[in-house]
Design a protein around this motif. Sequence first.
Motif, PDB file in Angstrom:
ATOM      1  N   UNK A 239       0.835  -1.197   0.000  1.00  0.00           N
ATOM      2  CA  UNK A 239       0.000   0.000   0.000  1.00  0.00           C
ATOM      3  C   UNK A 239       0.878   1.258   0.000  1.00  0.00           C
ATOM      4  N   UNK A 240       1.980   1.215   0.727  1.00  0.00           N
ATOM      5  CA  UNK A 240       2.905   2.351   0.707  1.00  0.00           C
ATOM      6  C   UNK A 240       3.530   2.523  -0.674  1.00  0.00           C
ATOM      7  N   UNK A 241       3.781   1.415  -1.350  1.00  0.00           N
ATOM      8  CA  UNK A 241       4.330   1.496  -2.713  1.00  0.00           C
ATOM      9  C   UNK A 241       3.388   2.212  -3.661  1.00  0.00           C
ATOM     10  N   UNK A 242       2.103   2.008  -3.484  1.00  0.00           N
ATOM     11  CA  UNK A 242       1.129   2.595  -4.412  1.00  0.00           C
ATOM     12  C   UNK A 242       1.084   4.116  -4.321  1.00  0.00           C
ATOM     13  N   UNK A 243       1.718   4.691  -3.305  1.00  0.00           N
ATOM     14  CA  UNK A 243       1.755   6.151  -3.197  1.00  0.00           C
ATOM     15  C   UNK A 243       2.709   6.778  -4.205  1.00  0.00           C
ATOM     16  N   UNK A 244       3.645   5.978  -4.711  1.00  0.00           N
ATOM     17  CA  UNK A 244       4.642   6.507  -5.641  1.00  0.00           C
ATOM     18  C   UNK A 244       4.109   6.388  -7.072  1.00  0.00           C
ATOM     19  N   UNK A 245       3.348   7.382  -7.472  1.00  0.00           N
ATOM     20  CA  UNK A 245       2.677   7.357  -8.763  1.00  0.00           C
ATOM     21  C   UNK A 245       3.637   7.484  -9.946  1.00  0.00           C
ATOM     22  N   UNK A 246       4.858   7.975  -9.705  1.00  0.00           N
ATOM     23  CA  UNK A 246       5.831   8.125 -10.788  1.00  0.00           C
ATOM     24  C   UNK A 246       6.724   6.904 -10.951  1.00  0.00           C
ATOM     25  N   UNK A 247       6.400   5.818 -10.276  1.00  0.00           N
ATOM     26  CA  UNK A 247       7.239   4.623 -10.316  1.00  0.00           C
ATOM     27  C   UNK A 247       7.325   4.077 -11.743  1.00  0.00           C
ATOM     28  N   UNK A 248       8.568   3.887 -12.220  1.00  0.00           N
ATOM     29  CA  UNK A 248       8.794   3.297 -13.540  1.00  0.00           C
ATOM     30  C   UNK A 248       9.438   1.921 -13.455  1.00  0.00           C
ATOM     31  N   UNK A 249      10.093   1.613 -12.333  1.00  0.00           N
ATOM     32  CA  UNK A 249      10.748   0.309 -12.183  1.00  0.00           C
ATOM     33  C   UNK A 249      10.533  -0.232 -10.783  1.00  0.00           C
ATOM     34  N   UNK A 279      -2.308   1.641 -10.542  1.00  0.00           N
ATOM     35  CA  UNK A 279      -1.497   2.035  -9.386  1.00  0.00           C
ATOM     36  C   UNK A 279      -0.249   2.787  -9.813  1.00  0.00           C
ATOM     37  N   UNK A 280       0.380   2.281 -10.866  1.00  0.00           N
ATOM     38  CA  UNK A 280       1.626   2.888 -11.346  1.00  0.00           C
ATOM     39  C   UNK A 280       1.486   3.168 -12.838  1.00  0.00           C
ATOM     40  N   UNK A 281       0.924   4.296 -13.203  1.00  0.00           N
ATOM     41  CA  UNK A 281       0.622   4.574 -14.612  1.00  0.00           C
ATOM     42  C   UNK A 281       1.838   4.669 -15.509  1.00  0.00           C
ATOM     43  N   UNK A 282       3.044   4.834 -14.936  1.00  0.00           N
ATOM     44  CA  UNK A 282       4.259   4.962 -15.744  1.00  0.00           C
ATOM     45  C   UNK A 282       5.168   3.733 -15.632  1.00  0.00           C
ATOM     46  N   UNK A 283       4.684   2.649 -15.054  1.00  0.00           N
ATOM     47  CA  UNK A 283       5.521   1.472 -14.816  1.00  0.00           C
ATOM     48  C   UNK A 283       5.996   0.860 -16.138  1.00  0.00           C
ATOM     49  N   UNK A 284       7.329   0.717 -16.268  1.00  0.00           N
ATOM     50  CA  UNK A 284       7.925   0.147 -17.472  1.00  0.00           C
ATOM     51  C   UNK A 284       8.682  -1.151 -17.198  1.00  0.00           C
ATOM     52  N   UNK A 285       9.213  -1.298 -15.990  1.00  0.00           N
ATOM     53  CA  UNK A 285      10.024  -2.471 -15.654  1.00  0.00           C
ATOM     54  C   UNK A 285       9.451  -3.126 -14.411  1.00  0.00           C
ATOM     55  N   UNK A 286       9.134  -4.412 -14.507  1.00  0.00           N
ATOM     56  CA  UNK A 286       8.629  -5.172 -13.369  1.00  0.00           C
ATOM     57  C   UNK A 286       9.394  -6.483 -13.280  1.00  0.00           C
ATOM     58  N   UNK A 287      10.065  -6.702 -12.136  1.00  0.00           N
ATOM     59  CA  UNK A 287      10.834  -7.921 -11.903  1.00  0.00           C
ATOM     60  C   UNK A 287      10.429  -8.492 -10.548  1.00  0.00           C
ATOM     61  N   UNK A 288       9.892  -9.712 -10.552  1.00  0.00           N
ATOM     62  CA  UNK A 288       9.425 -10.326  -9.322  1.00  0.00           C
ATOM     63  C   UNK A 288       9.920 -11.764  -9.222  1.00  0.00           C
ATOM     64  N   UNK A 289      10.385 -12.135  -8.036  1.00  0.00           N
ATOM     65  CA  UNK A 289      10.701 -13.531  -7.740  1.00  0.00           C
ATOM     66  C   UNK A 289       9.575 -14.137  -6.906  1.00  0.00           C
ATOM     67  N   UNK A 290       9.594 -15.469  -6.807  1.00  0.00           N
ATOM     68  CA  UNK A 290       8.609 -16.189  -5.988  1.00  0.00           C
ATOM     69  C   UNK A 290       7.185 -15.803  -6.373  1.00  0.00           C
ATOM     70  N   UNK A 291       6.851 -16.051  -7.628  1.00  0.00           N
ATOM     71  CA  UNK A 291       5.534 -15.666  -8.157  1.00  0.00           C
ATOM     72  C   UNK A 291       4.561 -16.839  -8.211  1.00  0.00           C
ATOM     73  N   UNK A 292       4.748 -17.841  -7.363  1.00  0.00           N
ATOM     74  CA  UNK A 292       3.896 -19.025  -7.394  1.00  0.00           C
ATOM     75  C   UNK A 292       2.429 -18.701  -7.143  1.00  0.00           C
ATOM     76  N   UNK A 293       2.154 -17.580  -6.492  1.00  0.00           N
ATOM     77  CA  UNK A 293       0.772 -17.210  -6.188  1.00  0.00           C
ATOM     78  C   UNK A 293       0.184 -16.259  -7.240  1.00  0.00           C
TER      79      UNK A 293
END
Length: 409
Positions: A239-249, A279-293
């Motif tokens: 929820x705290x992450x969603x406050x950063x609307x300019x997040x690109x990575x 949540x992140x309208x400018x998100x360009x890079x998404x890297x996640x581990x442990x995505x079994x869910x």
Amino acid sequence: MKDYAEELLQHERSTIQVKPDGTVIITPHPQQLPNEILARIIHYVLEPEPGTYRPDSRRVCEQLDLCTCTLVNKQFYAVAYPLLWREPVLKFNLTQLQRMIDYLATKESPMEHYVRKLDLDNITCNDTELLRLMTHIPHLETLSIANRNDEHFPPMTSRSLQHLPHHCSHLTSLTLSHIHLSKATICAIGQHCHQLTELVFSITTGLQDDFLSALSNCPLQRIRICRTDESILTEKLVMDMTRFQDLTELDLSILEPSGLIMKIANNLQQKNKTAVVPCWPRLKVLKLECCDDIDDATFICFIKTHPHLEFLRLDGANLTNASLDAMAVSLRGLRKVLFNRVNGISAGGVRRWIQNCQGLAFVMFRHCNQIVKRDVLETCKDLPRGSLILKKHDIFKIRHAQETGNVHG
């Protein structure tokens, strides 16, 4: 005669001397190169040879080349000297840093205005020297601090780090590796570093799930958290992450289920039914581990509201060909994809996806059990079952084969 010569050569930067016998001696001075040309020459000197690895930080050899440039003449010195101090390289021992601090502290025209980037570790710096240094580099923008695993050198601690943001408030990028972060340090970053756009924590300890709330005044655009010892990926953190609307990575290489990222983003989107507001309208890079869910439904819902993704890496996601088809529709700008242990996709699904996702330039699959490389492209190099690497020319071949109807498998 002298007046005529001066008028003739007024633009030539020459010295005119008239001897008693009337002889005129004209001594030409070499004209200065335009600073733009000089800057290109120095830029060329700093460029690595084609095909060589270029690290994020300046190398010692590049630093020595810049030092050489300062010795050519006054003009080269004027251009190269600020560049030399912009990113000082400290790769030898603590003595080198001590000399640099002494130099910064004693010069009549301090070089502190030039220093913008530093890469420090506990072999070249300790708490005492870091406290001395930070008072002389107020314009620092990019800082990387790492504790090396060497028992002969004590680690840098929050004893010095908590004072850093106060002195270096212009930081835009901060990387901390193998460091225990105190609450006071995190709060100091949030209190003073109001220009911070990039934050990287690698193998850090002391992080709590509320640390991002202390950074709410920072305009973060890139967040990378790698290998923390604590379990921090809670609803509070997301929820705290969603406050950063300019997040690109967003890069979370942590050993915790990462599906919470997409699930909370999707839930927030469903609550706002009046308009599509990701949540992140400018998100360009998404890297996640442990995505079994993360399953098809969760993933497809997320990418529909984040269409600007260009680089996607998922490990262990429970995705099928349906997700590949959705990516071709929703992620028109997708350029690079890395999937690891995504076992629900097949060779046929991959071929169809590559045909429809026109922006793709690089694809890597590792341990994806259903994929047989030659069922995707006959000319693929010999790789273990479940592994596949496709570059631009491979992707072109697959598209060409499908357009001509010459599809294998």
